[in-house]
Design an enzyme around this catalytic site. Sequence first.
Site, mmCIF file in Angstrom:
data_model
loop_
_atom_site.group_PDB
_atom_site.id
_atom_site.type_symbol
_atom_site.label_atom_id
_atom_site.label_comp_id
_atom_site.label_asym_id
_atom_site.label_seq_id
_atom_site.Cartn_x
_atom_site.Cartn_y
_atom_site.Cartn_z
ATOM 1 N N ARG A 10 70.971 62.271 58.071
ATOM 2 C CA ARG A 10 70.530 62.765 59.212
ATOM 3 C C ARG A 10 68.851 63.017 59.025
ATOM 4 O O ARG A 10 68.266 62.872 60.102
ATOM 5 C CB ARG A 10 71.048 64.408 59.328
ATOM 6 C CG ARG A 10 70.582 65.096 60.661
ATOM 7 C CD ARG A 10 71.397 66.537 60.715
ATOM 8 N NE ARG A 10 70.975 67.548 59.827
ATOM 9 C CZ ARG A 10 71.139 68.756 59.962
ATOM 10 N NH1 ARG A 10 71.825 69.185 60.941
ATOM 11 N NH2 ARG A 10 70.757 69.613 59.018
ATOM 12 N N LEU B 191 70.042 70.468 65.219
ATOM 13 C CA LEU B 191 68.823 69.834 64.817
ATOM 14 C C LEU B 191 68.685 70.437 63.261
ATOM 15 O O LEU B 191 69.145 71.487 62.866
ATOM 16 C CB LEU B 191 67.616 70.418 65.457
ATOM 17 C CG LEU B 191 67.150 69.955 66.624
ATOM 18 C CD1 LEU B 191 65.952 70.137 67.419
ATOM 19 C CD2 LEU B 191 67.779 68.378 66.931
ATOM 20 N N ASN C 187 65.896 74.796 73.940
ATOM 21 C CA ASN C 187 67.328 74.403 74.511
ATOM 22 C C ASN C 187 67.400 75.023 75.687
ATOM 23 O O ASN C 187 67.294 75.998 75.910
ATOM 24 C CB ASN C 187 68.046 74.505 73.454
ATOM 25 C CG ASN C 187 69.339 74.124 73.645
ATOM 26 O OD1 ASN C 187 69.829 73.024 73.993
ATOM 27 N ND2 ASN C 187 70.316 74.940 73.484
ATOM 28 N N HIS D 124 71.230 76.307 77.541
ATOM 29 C CA HIS D 124 72.503 76.791 77.086
ATOM 30 C C HIS D 124 73.201 77.248 78.325
ATOM 31 O O HIS D 124 72.808 77.893 78.991
ATOM 32 C CB HIS D 124 72.707 77.661 75.870
ATOM 33 C CG HIS D 124 74.027 77.680 75.463
ATOM 34 N ND1 HIS D 124 74.760 76.681 74.557
ATOM 35 C CD2 HIS D 124 74.967 78.609 75.534
ATOM 36 C CE1 HIS D 124 76.111 77.174 74.492
ATOM 37 N NE2 HIS D 124 76.057 78.278 75.054
ATOM 38 N N ASP E 94 71.876 78.177 68.579
ATOM 39 C CA ASP E 94 71.950 78.929 70.057
ATOM 40 C C ASP E 94 71.443 80.500 69.757
ATOM 41 O O ASP E 94 71.699 81.279 70.653
ATOM 42 C CB ASP E 94 73.241 79.141 70.445
ATOM 43 C CG ASP E 94 73.698 77.692 71.012
ATOM 44 O OD1 ASP E 94 72.795 76.794 71.593
ATOM 45 O OD2 ASP E 94 74.853 77.439 71.286
HETATM 46 C C1 GRF Z 1 74.144 71.587 80.292
HETATM 47 O O1 GRF Z 1 75.308 72.518 80.615
HETATM 48 C C2 GRF Z 1 73.377 72.178 79.098
HETATM 49 O O2 GRF Z 1 73.291 73.679 79.547
HETATM 50 C C3 GRF Z 1 74.078 71.836 77.860
HETATM 51 O O3 GRF Z 1 74.539 70.707 78.017
HETATM 52 C C4 GRF Z 1 74.777 70.288 79.406
HETATM 53 C C5 GRF Z 1 73.899 69.238 79.697
HETATM 54 O O4 GRF Z 1 74.123 68.804 81.111
HETATM 55 N N1 GRF Z 1 73.574 72.072 76.741
HETATM 56 P P1 GRF Z 1 73.240 67.332 81.693
HETATM 57 O O5 GRF Z 1 73.436 66.211 80.543
HETATM 58 O O6 GRF Z 1 71.635 67.880 81.535
HETATM 59 O O7 GRF Z 1 73.740 66.970 82.945
#
Ligand code: GRF
Length: 223
Positions: free
Chosen positions: A84, A112, A126, A128, A165
């Site tokens: 990795r 990561l 990020n 989420h 997260d």
């Molecule tokens: C999104 O729901 C984001 O919050 C999560 O993964 C999904 C990615 O969607 N981490 P996309 O590939 O941007 O359409």
Amino acid sequence: MSVLATNWTSATLPLPPTDSLRLGVLASGRGTNLQALLDSAAAGDIPATVVAVASNRQDAQALERAHRAGVPADAFARASFSSRTAQEEAIVAFLREHEVDLVVLAGYVPLLGPTILEAYRNRVVNIHPSLLPAFGGTLHAQADALRHGVKVTGCTVHFVTSDVDGGPILLQRTVSVHEDDTEETLAARILAEEHQALPEAIRLIAAGRVLIAGSRTRILPAP
Ligand code: GRF
């Protein structure tokens, strides 16, 4: 002093204010959040440009979106590297080659490791699809929200640390859960908010309005 008090005098600005932030986006899948950033940049809605896109998957639709927008993009599959660390070193070299200021994880699935996090300390965000810390550490946050019967969920943009997260929260947008929601309908409404949240986070960072102190951020008022 209360244990919850934050020492704002030692707060860190992730980046100096700029009107031309260079974004590197990491994505594993369909890339609609990447598209939102590409569209916002093209429309002049964010003072930023997506200058590099990397994926861990050769078949990620995000790579096609980058190619279509003329943005340098490449796949860095874990299987092509001995470790990795080696994979992340290659990604960091790619991001540095394109002089990336801020790394955006937009649906990037691998966790990561220290290689990227140390190279871009306080400069990885990020998105989420839940109101963290609820429903973190999962790829099924929308289904979990339905299962728990929460009435409100949403999305969170946060700085990335080794705590999955769990890094400092930059902004959140809420979505009401409807009684007849399915995972798909709820995810779609959250996604629409994600597409607003990420550009907004970029605007705040580029404007130098985000301070990080420990586990929290402070958003400075607009000048
Ligand atoms: C999104 O729901 C984001 O919050 C999560 O993964 C999904 C990615 O969607 N981490 P996309 O590939 O941007 O359409």
